[in-house]
Design a protein around this motif. Structure first.
Motif, PDB file in Angstrom:
ATOM      1  N   LEU A 162      -4.912   0.017  -6.216  1.00 49.79           N
ATOM      2  CA  LEU A 162      -3.583  -0.557  -5.985  1.00 49.79           C
ATOM      3  C   LEU A 162      -3.712  -2.059  -5.840  1.00 49.79           C
ATOM      4  N   ASP A 163      -2.893  -2.786  -6.584  1.00 44.48           N
ATOM      5  CA  ASP A 163      -2.881  -4.248  -6.526  1.00 44.48           C
ATOM      6  C   ASP A 163      -1.510  -4.703  -6.053  1.00 44.48           C
ATOM      7  N   VAL A 164      -1.439  -5.256  -4.832  1.00 43.42           N
ATOM      8  CA  VAL A 164      -0.188  -5.785  -4.284  1.00 43.42           C
ATOM      9  C   VAL A 164      -0.378  -7.239  -3.852  1.00 43.42           C
ATOM     10  N   ARG A 165      -1.195  -7.949  -4.588  1.00 43.56           N
ATOM     11  CA  ARG A 165      -1.369  -9.371  -4.290  1.00 43.56           C
ATOM     12  C   ARG A 165      -0.045 -10.120  -4.471  1.00 43.56           C
ATOM     13  N   LEU A 166       0.208 -11.033  -3.565  1.00 42.51           N
ATOM     14  CA  LEU A 166       1.428 -11.843  -3.574  1.00 42.51           C
ATOM     15  C   LEU A 166       2.695 -11.003  -3.443  1.00 42.51           C
ATOM     16  N   CYS A 167       2.565  -9.801  -2.928  1.00 38.70           N
ATOM     17  CA  CYS A 167       3.734  -8.977  -2.585  1.00 38.70           C
ATOM     18  C   CYS A 167       3.997  -9.187  -1.097  1.00 38.70           C
ATOM     19  N   SER A 168       4.803 -10.169  -0.788  1.00 36.39           N
ATOM     20  CA  SER A 168       4.946 -10.608   0.596  1.00 36.39           C
ATOM     21  C   SER A 168       5.657  -9.598   1.490  1.00 36.39           C
ATOM     22  N   LYS A 169       6.320  -8.599   0.891  1.00 34.27           N
ATOM     23  CA  LYS A 169       7.026  -7.590   1.686  1.00 34.27           C
ATOM     24  C   LYS A 169       6.176  -6.352   1.960  1.00 34.27           C
ATOM     25  N   VAL A 170       4.927  -6.372   1.504  1.00 39.46           N
ATOM     26  CA  VAL A 170       4.019  -5.244   1.739  1.00 39.46           C
ATOM     27  C   VAL A 170       3.084  -5.623   2.882  1.00 39.46           C
ATOM     28  N   SER A 171       3.134  -4.850   3.960  1.00 41.06           N
ATOM     29  CA  SER A 171       2.375  -5.177   5.167  1.00 41.06           C
ATOM     30  C   SER A 171       1.375  -4.074   5.519  1.00 41.06           C
ATOM     31  N   GLY A 172       0.791  -4.199   6.679  1.00 42.61           N
ATOM     32  CA  GLY A 172      -0.162  -3.210   7.148  1.00 42.61           C
ATOM     33  C   GLY A 172       0.419  -1.822   7.305  1.00 42.61           C
ATOM     34  N   VAL A 173       1.724  -1.714   7.474  1.00 41.05           N
ATOM     35  CA  VAL A 173       2.373  -0.401   7.588  1.00 41.05           C
ATOM     36  C   VAL A 173       2.146   0.416   6.319  1.00 41.05           C
TER      37      VAL A 173
END
Length: 622
Positions: free
Chosen positions: A439-450
């Motif tokens: 999974l690549d979510v780099r620069l996805c600012s709305k994706v957090s530790g949750v």
């Protein structure tokens, strides 16, 4: 017998009419990232077989990729239930060779030193050899190739790596291994048309050739190769200096071609591609990445029925052209339209109507892809396993909901720079797709530790995770991943809010990590990195740029524990990294290929020279 219930008697071991199963021997440095989980580093060949010290005068890295996805090899033999030892003298040659398939390469080479009979048997189990300049040290290439050919007469696949590989060495390899069926010369800059002529003369039965990046291979070399090796089934000519003339020759001389890669060959046009897909009816895989003069209409013509197609960067491809491809090649399973700016939702609708068997789709940075187009594909292609949606600021959680509902076999999802994707979408994907591996979510600012915690809970097979500059990622999320995803090998934590606690968890539970980015993780200290290095000895790529609390102690720990390091980024470590740390790296990490020392103010020319002397293929950025 091994734990895999190897045969204990001649009757239990069926004879193999096709010959004994083979094993691969690598005399090359492992890749910098994503090293296969079953590859084992075995140290020097001299330690395993006692024959190379005199030739090379330097440690020779040997590793093995067993290529047996369903089998785990055990390094120790288990005693027979009755306590008796097996008498191998009772086994015939085929049975002994069958037993050899259960041995790791270290034991295979050691067994070949027992007697001349065992040497013939066990050496014949090695059919793949990979050699690089790093592995040979100062040894002479021609002498090395001659000794390899003499010891391993069953070699059918050979890979030569390094900028120093020349036409003469290719000719020697062809002369010494006339039964060679596959040869890789990728990125061998000095290989020219002369090497192609020597291969055509020495290996007429050649079936696979990779000359990716050999820019001095031209139409003339391809013509000589095609005339001398008509049985070619796989050919990679990426970034060679060829035009349509080469493809016209291939279409007439090599009609058994099944795989063709001409990526980056800017002089190729529709004429050459049409000839290939018309005359090479067995063609199943075609890569045209960066061929700006090729349109989709050329690919759609002809008799070939493609299952894999890469047209990334082919700017002439349009929605209508994709429709023609879908109609002509409904069996497509892998398709890349990356950077095709004229492709949008209409093309995706064509694909959904015709290509329901798609398993991998790359539509990154195309023209006008929206949630509607992604949802259409998700509903029509239930076998989809890999999808790349990089670079779409308009893609939202709606796409992820559709993928979770229609494509529950997903293994890889690329959402880099999809800034509207949030924790909710990732949580849905995690719950619906337990086979997720990357999974690549780099620069996805709305994706957090949750969301990352949800991934850890539902996706235990996760192996690659890219989180750089995402939302707030803390130690708790990384610890959850480490505890639940022990097969993790690639982890990007650049700019994340993590500390030594996260590194300690990774060292304890993820020993197979090979690629790690800790760039600008300000809370990481020498103690944490030392713990990580000791727990992850296979580390091959490490980015600790901008980690201002690290010093030479960290480099010493990495050098001592991670001898296979190939890429090291120290950029921005201004005041704490000195020549002493570089000398430690130079002493223990001879396979190093790349090191970034920008803004390392205490590093001098003497330290850089020490690295260059010890690591002959290293590239230094300052």
């Amino acid at each position: 017998p091994t734990r895999q219930q190897a045969p204990r008697s001649r009757a239990a071991a069926p004879r193999n009419p096709a010959g004994p199963e083979r094993r691969a021997l690598y005399l090359a440095d492992p890749p910098a990232a994503r090293i296969p989980p079953r590859r084992r580093t075995l140290g020097t060949m001299a330690a395993a077989a006692g024959e190379w010290d005199a030739m090379s005068g330097a440690p020779t890295e040997v590793s093995v990729d067993q290529g047996l996805e369903s089998m785990e090899c055990d390094d120790q033999f288990a005693p027979a239930p009755d306590g008796k030892r097996a008498n191998l003298a009772l086994l015939d040659e085929d049975s002994t060779a069958h037993l050899a398939t259960f041995l790791p390469l270290r034991d295979l080479l050691a067994a070949s030193c027992v007697s001349s009979e065992w040497k013939r048997t066990f050496d014949s189990c090695v059919d793949t050899v990979r050699v690089s300049q790093v592995s040979l040290g100062q040894a002479d290439w021609l002498e090395a190739l001659a000794q390899l050919a003499a010891r391993f007469p069953a070699v059918r696949t050979l890979e030569l790596r390094g900028a120093t590989v020349s036409d003469a060495q290719v000719g020697a390899a062809a002369a010494l291994n006339r039964e060679l069926s596959r040869l890789s010369l990728a990125q061998c800059d000095d290989v020219t048309d002369q090497a192609m002529a020597l291969l055509a003369q020495g290996c007429p039965g050649l079936q696979g050739l990779n000359v990716l990046g050999c820019r001095d291979v031209t139409n003339m070399g391809v013509r000589q190769l095609a005339q001398g090796c008509p049985d070619l089934t796989a050919l990679c000519l990426g970034w060679c200096d060829i035009s349509d003339n080469a493809l016209l020759v291939l279409s007439k001389q090599c009609q058994r071609l099944e795989e063709l890669d001409v990526s980056g060959c800017g002089r190729i046009s529709d004429a050459g591609i049409s000839a290939v897909v018309t005359d090479c009816s067995r063609l199943r895989s075609l890569s045209l990445e960066g061929c700006r003069e090729v349109s989709a209409w050329a690919v759609a013509s002809g008799r070939a029925r493609l299952t894999s197609l890469n047209m990334g960067g082919c700017t002439l491809v349009t929605d209508a052209g994709v429709g023609a491809i879908a109609a002509a090649h409904p069996q497509l399973r892998t398709l890349s339209l990356r950077l095709c700016r004229a492709v949008g939702d209409v093309a995706l609708r064509f694909l959904s109507m015709r290509c329901a068997s798609l398993t991998a789709l790359d539509i990154s940075r195309c023209g006008s892809v929206t949630d509607a187009g992604v949802s259409t594909v998700a509903a029509a292609c239930p076998q989809l396993k890999d999808i790349d949606l990089e670079g779409y600021s308009d893609i939202t959680d709606v796409s992820l909901y559709a993928l979770a509902q229609g494509c529950q076999e997903l293994e890889s999802v690329n959402l880099w720079v999809c800034s509207q994707v949030s924790d909710a979408g990732i949580q849905v994907i995690a719950a619906a797709c337990p086979n997720l591996r990357s999974l690549d979510v780099r620069l996805c600012s709305k994706v957090s530790g949750v969301a990352i915690a949800a991934l850890a809970e539902h996706c235990p097979n996760l192996r690659a995770l890219y989180l750089e500059r995402g939302g707030r990622i803390t130690d708790a999320a990384v610890v959850a991943v480490a505890n639940n995803c022990p097969r993790m090998h690639t982890l990007d934590l650049g700019w994340c809010d993590v500390s030594d606690r996260a590194l300690e968890a990774l060292a304890a539970h993820c020993p197979g990590i090979t690629c790690l980015n800790l760039g600008y993780c300000d809370a990481v200290t020498d103690e944490g990195l030392g713990t990580l290095a000791r727990g992850c000895p296979d580390l091959a790529s490490l980015d600790i740029g901008g980690c201002l609390r690290l010093s030479d102690a960290s480099l010493a720990a990495v050098a001592e524990s991670c001898p296979h390091l190939q890429s090291l980024d120290l950029g921005g470590c201004k005041h704490l990294i000195t020549d002493a740390g570089l000398r430690a790296i130079a002493q223990h990490c001879s396979a190093l290929r790349s090191i970034n020392l920008r803004f390392c103010e205490k590093v001098t020319d003497a330290g850089v020279d020490a690295v260059k002397r010890a690591c002959i293929n290293v590239q230094v950025r300052r």
